[in-house]
Design an enzyme around this catalytic site. Structure first.
Site, PDB file in Angstrom:
ATOM      1  N   HIS A 209       0.854  -1.199   0.000  1.00  0.00           N
ATOM      2  CA  HIS A 209       0.000   0.000   0.000  1.00  0.00           C
ATOM      3  C   HIS A 209       0.883   1.239   0.000  1.00  0.00           C
ATOM      4  O   HIS A 209       1.521   1.574   0.999  1.00  0.00           O
ATOM      5  CB  HIS A 209      -0.894  -0.011   1.234  1.00  0.00           C
ATOM      6  CG  HIS A 209      -2.083   0.894   1.141  1.00  0.00           C
ATOM      7  ND1 HIS A 209      -2.285   1.774   0.108  1.00  0.00           N
ATOM      8  CD2 HIS A 209      -3.158   1.053   1.982  1.00  0.00           C
ATOM      9  CE1 HIS A 209      -3.421   2.435   0.298  1.00  0.00           C
ATOM     10  NE2 HIS A 209      -3.969   2.017   1.427  1.00  0.00           N
TER      11      HIS A 209
ATOM     12  N   TYR B 106      -1.122   7.317   3.289  1.00  0.00           N
ATOM     13  CA  TYR B 106      -0.492   6.541   4.354  1.00  0.00           C
ATOM     14  C   TYR B 106       1.029   6.645   4.201  1.00  0.00           C
ATOM     15  O   TYR B 106       1.523   7.351   3.320  1.00  0.00           O
ATOM     16  CB  TYR B 106      -1.031   5.114   4.348  1.00  0.00           C
ATOM     17  CG  TYR B 106      -2.533   5.096   4.585  1.00  0.00           C
ATOM     18  CD1 TYR B 106      -3.071   5.684   5.735  1.00  0.00           C
ATOM     19  CD2 TYR B 106      -3.409   4.557   3.652  1.00  0.00           C
ATOM     20  CE1 TYR B 106      -4.445   5.723   5.952  1.00  0.00           C
ATOM     21  CE2 TYR B 106      -4.788   4.589   3.864  1.00  0.00           C
ATOM     22  CZ  TYR B 106      -5.295   5.171   5.011  1.00  0.00           C
ATOM     23  OH  TYR B 106      -6.652   5.219   5.225  1.00  0.00           O
TER      24      TYR B 106
ATOM     25  N   ARG C 171     -16.887  -0.585  -3.348  1.00  0.00           N
ATOM     26  CA  ARG C 171     -18.197  -0.441  -2.710  1.00  0.00           C
ATOM     27  C   ARG C 171     -19.312  -1.181  -3.441  1.00  0.00           C
ATOM     28  O   ARG C 171     -20.290  -1.591  -2.807  1.00  0.00           O
ATOM     29  CB  ARG C 171     -18.530   1.050  -2.579  1.00  0.00           C
ATOM     30  CG  ARG C 171     -17.572   1.765  -1.646  1.00  0.00           C
ATOM     31  CD  ARG C 171     -17.841   3.256  -1.553  1.00  0.00           C
ATOM     32  NE  ARG C 171     -16.748   3.918  -0.850  1.00  0.00           N
ATOM     33  CZ  ARG C 171     -16.687   5.215  -0.614  1.00  0.00           C
ATOM     34  NH1 ARG C 171     -17.674   6.006  -1.047  1.00  0.00           N
ATOM     35  NH2 ARG C 171     -15.665   5.736   0.024  1.00  0.00           N
TER      36      ARG C 171
END
Length: 432
Positions: free
Chosen positions: A217, A222, A396
């Site tokens: 990631h 992040y 989603r």
């Protein structure tokens, strides 16, 4: 445990309990030839073959127990493989305790976290499909509350009384995510070296758990993404700050370490934010041009698929939102890689994939109208049938419709296998 009594069904191989083999797996096209859209053809990455071009994008659910996955994750993730997703990617999984986003995040920083992941991998494999895990460190966006705990108008920081660690956040520079959030510690070179080892150690644990691929990631603001950006990595004067070469160094270090820690035939994926959507400021930021520059470096280090997302590193981002807002950037990176002779690295596209035609258009082979079997499926006028990516990552929409793969097949007129146990309830177009 082995099956001890005769059965007419062939048991699924390699799992410690009886369940019927799915042969072929759900979501596999039963017909072949030009009429099958690329979306329902296999994709090979090193030794891994996916039955179709659907992947479940990693989605945080803030439901782990001290980093350990639970039966919640088994049911949640297993539902997608059961219904035909060729690759399911486990949500952001922290490589150190302070690398979690919330106290309830998944983790692989200790050996006790291997077995719960293996249980989920066994189930996905019993369905004939593949599983990956996304390894991550949250950086300055760590120690926050799960989203349903947040009171509108208040910050999201998880304080020590609810298991948070606001005084132990790492970042490239001591700049908080936003007003009201803790100021992170500027991570030292020694801590960076320990972080790289932590990624490699977590990758080894994932291999022991039986996963089929690893994703790093490096997106969404992040820690690794923070290093890439000249907005969040602005104060360093060492080899990890300043120039493009220095800002990408930590990602390249992690890629090398993880690639060396996993089998040669196991695919390695990297997720990036193609842009942080801060171009409007006129100042330096991470953008598509730098993503294009980064992509061949990753390909040369043995990355097999670049998972292209965007944003997440600045609360003042201004996203130019439209249905293809991220997919078009993935297409540009894919085209750039091919111009540079790096076509061996595949591209994954994610974002607002909510219907059958859009999913089909993302990966459809250039110029082909395969899959358009009746007048209900139209080729997008602006985007045509030019291949934009090699894999469709859906987030989603899978939460809304776990059967999205089977529904897409029905809408596109593709004859696919369903779960054998559901043979009395095939999903057909007239049901939709």
């Amino acid at each position: 445990m082995t099956l001890k009594k005769p059965t007419a069904s062939t048991p699924a191989p390699g799992v410690p309990y009886y369940t019927p083999a799915q042969n072929p797996p759900a979501g596999t096209a039963l017909d072949t030839g030009a009429q099958v859209p690329t979306l329902f053809t296999p994709l090979k990455l090193r030794d891994l073959t996916l039955q179709n071009r659907f992947a479940v994008s990693p989605m945080c659910t803030y439901s782990a127990d001290d980093g350990h996955l639970t039966d919640w994750h088994l049911v949640h993730l297993g539902a997608f493989a059961l219904r035909g997703a060729a690759l399911t990617i486990v949500e952001a999984t922290a490589v150190t305790p302070n690398g979690r986003i919330s106290p309830e995040d998944s983790g692989l920083w200790q050996d006790s976290q291997i077995a719960p992941l293996r249980r989920i991998a066994d189930f996905v494999h019993s369905q004939g499909h593949k599983i990956a895990v996304q390894l991550a460190h949250a950086g300055r966006k760590g120690s926050t509350l799960g989203p349903w705990h947040v009171v509108p108008g208040r910050h999201e920081v998880a304080t020590p009384d609810v298991g948070g660690w606001p005084d132990n956040l790492w970042a490239p520079s001591a700049i908080p995510w936003d007003e009201g959030y803790p100021t992170p510690k500027e991570i030292t070179v020694a801590e960076i070296e320990s972080l790289v080892r932590a990624f490699a150690d977590a990758a080894r644990r994932a291999v022991q758990a039986g996963v089929d691929a690893i994703e790093i990631h490096a997106a969404h603001g992040y820690l690794i993404s923070e290093f890439l950006s000249p907005i969040s990595n602005v104060q360093r004067t060492d080899e990890y700050g300043g120039s493009f070469e220095n800002r990408v160094r930590i990602l390249l270090d992690v890629v090398r370490a993880v690639r060396a820690a996993i089998p040669e035939g196991m695919p390695l994926l990297v997720r990036i934010s193609a842009t942080e959507w801060m171009e409007y400021t006129g100042g330096p930021s991470w953008d598509l041009a730098q993503s294009k520059r980064l992509a061949p470096l990753l390909a040369d280090l043995g990355v097999d698929l670049l998972d292209v997302s965007s944003g997440g590193n600045n609360p003042r981002q201004k996203i130019e939102l439209h249905p293809y807002f991220q997919i078009d950037m993935a297409a540009e990176i894919r085209a750039e890689l091919r111009r540079a002779g790096r076509s061996s690295m595949a591209i994954g596209a994610v974002g607002l994939v909510t219907n059958a035609e859009m999913a089909r258009s993302v990966v459809q082979a250039d110029g082909s109208l395969a899959g358009r079997q009746d007048g209900t499926v139209e080729v997008d006028g602006e985007h045509g049938t030019k291949t934009k990516a090699d894999l469709v990552l859906v987030a989603r929409q899978f939460l809304r419709e776990p059967e999205f793969v089977l529904k897409t097949a029905a809408l596109l007129g593709v004859n696919v296998q369903g779960p054998v146990q559901y043979h009395r309830a095939p999903l057909k177009k007239e049901h939709l």
